[in-house]
Design a protein around this motif. Structure first.
Motif: not given
Length: 188
Positions: A79-88, A105-114, A116-122
């Protein structure tokens, strides 16, 4: 070919703790978290509160076992390296293995938030808060996610809850006069 497939399965299985069958219960840090929150609330400066807030992360990111810790750490690194799909994908594995561990759950939500998939993060934030009611980061993340969804009143309420726990959050400025979450009628 069968050997390669078996070796790959064992590698994946060991990375998510499948060797032991199921995830152990996460360490109970509720007393420590409550103590740190009380210290944050009594802090006289934002700098002092920020140093204490780092202690909360030590509690929240203390995974139930070594396998879960390795997957959490790898997901956070991705996630820190912006590999959001890998992080998820890593957080999906962590949640499948340790469904009662809030930080997955919190970390996956953060990746979704980054993303901008707010519906998935919530829903992930809601689950993290259900599992860890004083998870200030998840509560403030929920506020930011609701803001992203333009659900202003709910975002204001969530941020108010987070600020009750930690009045020094940087997000507090969103509720200042003129801010996007300022109470109605409090314009500049």
């Amino acid at each position: 070919m069968k050997r390669i497939a078996s070796a790959c399965f064992l590698l994946v299985a060991s990375s998510i703790g499948a060797q032991s069958g199921e995830c152990p219960v996460a360490p109970d840090h509720s007393t420590g978290v409550s103590d740190v929150i009380a210290q944050i609330q009594a802090a006289e400066t934002e700098q002092a509160a920020r140093a204490l807030s780092n202690q909360l992360w030590e509690y929240w990111t203390d995974a139930p076992d070594e396998s879960a810790q390795a997957v959490l750490d790898r997901g956070m690194t991705r996630r820190s390296a912006w590999d959001l799909l890998g992080a998820i994908k890593d957080f999906d594995k962590l949640i499948a293995y340790c469904p009662s561990y809030a930080e997955g759950y919190n970390q996956r939500a953060f990746a979704y938030f980054l993303q901008q998939d707010f519906q998935a993060a919530l829903p992930d934030l809601d689950k993290a808060i259900e599992l860890s009611p004083n998870h200030v980061a998840a509560i403030s993340g929920r506020a930011l996610t609701l803001l992203g969804l333009q659900r202003i009143d709910e975002a204001r309420e969530a941020l108010s809850q987070a600020l009750e726990l930690n009045p020094w959050l940087s997000e507090r400025h969103l509720m200042a006069p003129g801010g996007p979450l300022a109470p109605p009628g409090e314009d500049i």
